[in-house]
Write a protein that holds these residues in place. Structure first.
Motif, PDB file in Angstrom:
ATOM      1  N   MET A   1       0.818  -1.209   0.000  1.00 21.62           N
ATOM      2  CA  MET A   1       0.000   0.000   0.000  1.00 21.62           C
ATOM      3  C   MET A   1       0.857   1.266   0.000  1.00 21.62           C
ATOM      4  N   ILE A   2       2.031   1.190   0.607  1.00 23.21           N
ATOM      5  CA  ILE A   2       2.898   2.375   0.673  1.00 23.21           C
ATOM      6  C   ILE A   2       3.302   2.854  -0.719  1.00 23.21           C
ATOM      7  N   HIS A   3       3.450   1.912  -1.657  1.00 22.93           N
ATOM      8  CA  HIS A   3       3.829   2.295  -3.016  1.00 22.93           C
ATOM      9  C   HIS A   3       2.700   3.066  -3.703  1.00 22.93           C
ATOM     10  N   TRP A  43       9.545  -1.003  -7.919  1.00 23.23           N
ATOM     11  CA  TRP A  43       9.767  -1.224  -6.487  1.00 23.23           C
ATOM     12  C   TRP A  43       8.614  -2.037  -5.902  1.00 23.23           C
ATOM     13  N   ASP A  44       7.423  -1.849  -6.464  1.00 25.18           N
ATOM     14  CA  ASP A  44       6.244  -2.586  -6.020  1.00 25.18           C
ATOM     15  C   ASP A  44       6.196  -3.990  -6.613  1.00 25.18           C
ATOM     16  N   GLY A  45       7.146  -4.325  -7.483  1.00 24.42           N
ATOM     17  CA  GLY A  45       7.206  -5.660  -8.055  1.00 24.42           C
ATOM     18  C   GLY A  45       6.438  -5.852  -9.340  1.00 24.42           C
ATOM     19  N   LEU A  46       6.006  -4.756  -9.968  1.00 29.36           N
ATOM     20  CA  LEU A  46       5.247  -4.856 -11.213  1.00 29.36           C
ATOM     21  C   LEU A  46       6.184  -5.004 -12.412  1.00 29.36           C
ATOM     22  N   SER A  47       5.799  -5.846 -13.351  1.00 33.72           N
ATOM     23  CA  SER A  47       6.601  -6.061 -14.553  1.00 33.72           C
ATOM     24  C   SER A  47       6.165  -5.107 -15.655  1.00 33.72           C
ATOM     25  N   GLY A 124      -1.320   3.094 -16.416  1.00 32.88           N
ATOM     26  CA  GLY A 124      -0.167   2.223 -16.229  1.00 32.88           C
ATOM     27  C   GLY A 124       0.046   1.875 -14.770  1.00 32.88           C
ATOM     28  N   VAL A 125       0.652   2.788 -14.026  1.00 32.73           N
ATOM     29  CA  VAL A 125       1.095   2.497 -12.662  1.00 32.73           C
ATOM     30  C   VAL A 125      -0.070   2.324 -11.689  1.00 32.73           C
ATOM     31  N   LEU A 126      -0.939   3.326 -11.566  1.00 28.58           N
ATOM     32  CA  LEU A 126      -2.023   3.241 -10.580  1.00 28.58           C
ATOM     33  C   LEU A 126      -2.962   2.083 -10.891  1.00 28.58           C
ATOM     34  N   TRP A 127      -3.321   1.920 -12.174  1.00 24.34           N
ATOM     35  CA  TRP A 127      -4.225   0.833 -12.545  1.00 24.34           C
ATOM     36  C   TRP A 127      -3.614  -0.522 -12.184  1.00 24.34           C
ATOM     37  N   GLU A 131      -5.109  -3.072  -9.506  1.00 24.44           N
ATOM     38  CA  GLU A 131      -5.587  -4.316 -10.118  1.00 24.44           C
ATOM     39  C   GLU A 131      -4.972  -5.531  -9.437  1.00 24.44           C
ATOM     40  N   ARG A 132      -3.710  -5.449  -9.095  1.00 25.41           N
ATOM     41  CA  ARG A 132      -3.053  -6.592  -8.451  1.00 25.41           C
ATOM     42  C   ARG A 132      -3.616  -6.849  -7.057  1.00 25.41           C
ATOM     43  N   ARG A 133      -4.070  -5.800  -6.401  1.00 31.10           N
ATOM     44  CA  ARG A 133      -4.563  -5.932  -5.035  1.00 31.10           C
ATOM     45  C   ARG A 133      -6.067  -6.193  -4.953  1.00 31.10           C
ATOM     46  N   ARG A 134      -6.846  -5.551  -5.857  1.00 32.65           N
ATOM     47  CA  ARG A 134      -8.303  -5.609  -5.731  1.00 32.65           C
ATOM     48  C   ARG A 134      -9.033  -6.028  -7.003  1.00 32.65           C
TER      49      ARG A 134
END
Length: 228
Positions: A1-3, A43-47, A124-127, A131-134
């Motif tokens: 969530m911090i990211h 940093w959040d681990g997204l590819s 890109g980033v926010l979506w 998406e990965r979390r919810r």
């Protein structure tokens, strides 16, 4: 969530403080902010694929993008040809540009500033983070609401710059407030469309192409009407 919080905080800071840097710094600021957001995403681990930047979906995204850009141009030309929609192209922001300023705005400021930052940030980033979390429904909702709120500041001058908006809302305080609310809601709905294009194609290219076509072609045609 911090990211996610960090990404939203950076966008808020750019929205609040960005105007103070002036137009000269607009494109560099947008590019730098997009780069920082991509670093946070990694940093959040997204590819790259998670962010809609994967090579596997690029070809499909390009096909979608060309069709969308062509459709926008066709709709704009029809709107320009019809007397009752032509007033929407009467925009002082475009009319006051020189030919050189128009070229810079259409080919540099819009694609490498506005579109680059907004598509990387919101589709890109926010979506991808949400998406990965919810899941994709929450991702589209959060991204689109934030995209709408992102346009509060530019919408405040809409009734002074656009003849159609002035005719509908007027220029008084109430009219300005209603026009801003309408712009935020409208932009959020456009954000939903952009998110759906990104989800279905798996690529950022379709929303980037549509966004560029809407903004750049809109400026070019508004300028042509004013100088025609």
């Amino acid at each position: 969530m911090i990211h996610l919080i960090a990404a939203i905080a950076i966008l808020a800071a750019v929205q609040v403080w960005g105007d103070r840097l002036g137009d000269t710094w607009y494109v560099p600021l947008c590019a730098a902010t997009a780069a920082v957001l991509l670093l946070i995403a990694r940093w959040d681990g997204l590819s790259r694929a998670d962010l809609g930047l994967g090579a596997a979906s690029a070809r499909r995204g390009l096909r979608w993008g060309l069709v969308l850009a062509g459709a926008v141009l066709a709709v704009y030309l029809v709107g320009l040809a019809l007397p009752f929609t032509r007033e929407a192209f009467l925009d002082e922001r475009a009319a006051g540009l020189t030919a050189g300023e128009l070229t810079f705005r259409v080919l540099v400021r819009v694609p490498l500033g506005t579109v680059l930052l907004e598509e990387v940030a919101f589709r890109g980033v926010l979506w991808a983070m949400v998406e990965r979390r919810r899941g994709s429904t929450w991702a589209t909702a959060v991204s689109s609401v934030l995209f709408g709120l992102w346009h509060v500041q530019p919408a405040r001058g809409l009734t002074r710059a656009n003849a159609a908006a002035e005719a509908i809302f007027g220029t008084g305080p109430t009219g300005v407030a209603v026009s801003v609310a309408a712009a935020v809601v409208g932009t959020a709905l456009v954000g939903v469309l952009f998110c759906e294009l990104r989800r279905r194609s798996g690529s950022l290219i379709p929303p980037v192409a549509l966004h560029c076509a809407l903004n750049s072609a809109g400026y070019a045609l508004a300028w042509a009407v004013a100088h025609g």
